[in-house]
Design a protein around this motif. Structure first.
Motif: not given
Length: 135
Positions: A24-26, A95-99, A106-110, A120-132
């Protein structure tokens, strides 16, 4: 001609309450439904500009057999669950900076990818791999 559209995409999380602020917020999605039933919870997020499409987060055993739920739980906790889940954004850097400010791992910077988009890539709080991906 028959039209087919994606209605929802599920993401399994180990803690629905922790996932809500991330999505929601991120990511800026809107909570459109929050349903609890039989000890489980499904929270649906809508995408601004994409009516009819929802992302649904729930715990591993929601709607599954106990055995399947336990197997999925083990994968989610290890960070090797289904995914990556790929989102697009018109402003990857913002979006990267907000997250990142939100505290997402952070898994990968833009960066420009040789195979396609800047992403870019992140993990959510459960560890799911999220790419933007930048569009």
């Amino acid at each position: 001609m028959t039209n087919i559209a994606l209605a929802y995409s599920p993401i399994t999380v180990d803690d629905v309450d922790a996932a809500i602020p991330f999505y929601r917020d991120g990511l800026g999605l809107e909570v459109v439904n929050d349903v609890a039933y039989d000890g489980h919870r499904w929270v649906s997020f809508g995408f601004p500009g994409q009516p009819g499409l929802s992302l649904v987060v729930s715990d591993p055993t929601a709607g599954r057999s106990p055995e399947d739920g336990e197997a999925l739980q083990r994968l989610v906790v290890k960070g090797s669950g289904p995914g990556p889940y790929v989102f697009t954004t018109t402003d990857l850097d913002a979006t990267f900076e907000k997250l990142r400010e939100f505290g997402a791992e952070v898994l990968q910077e833009p960066k420009e990818q040789g195979w396609g988009p800047r992403d870019a890539a992140f993990r959510d709080p459960s560890g799911n791999h999220i790419r933007l991906n930048q569009v």
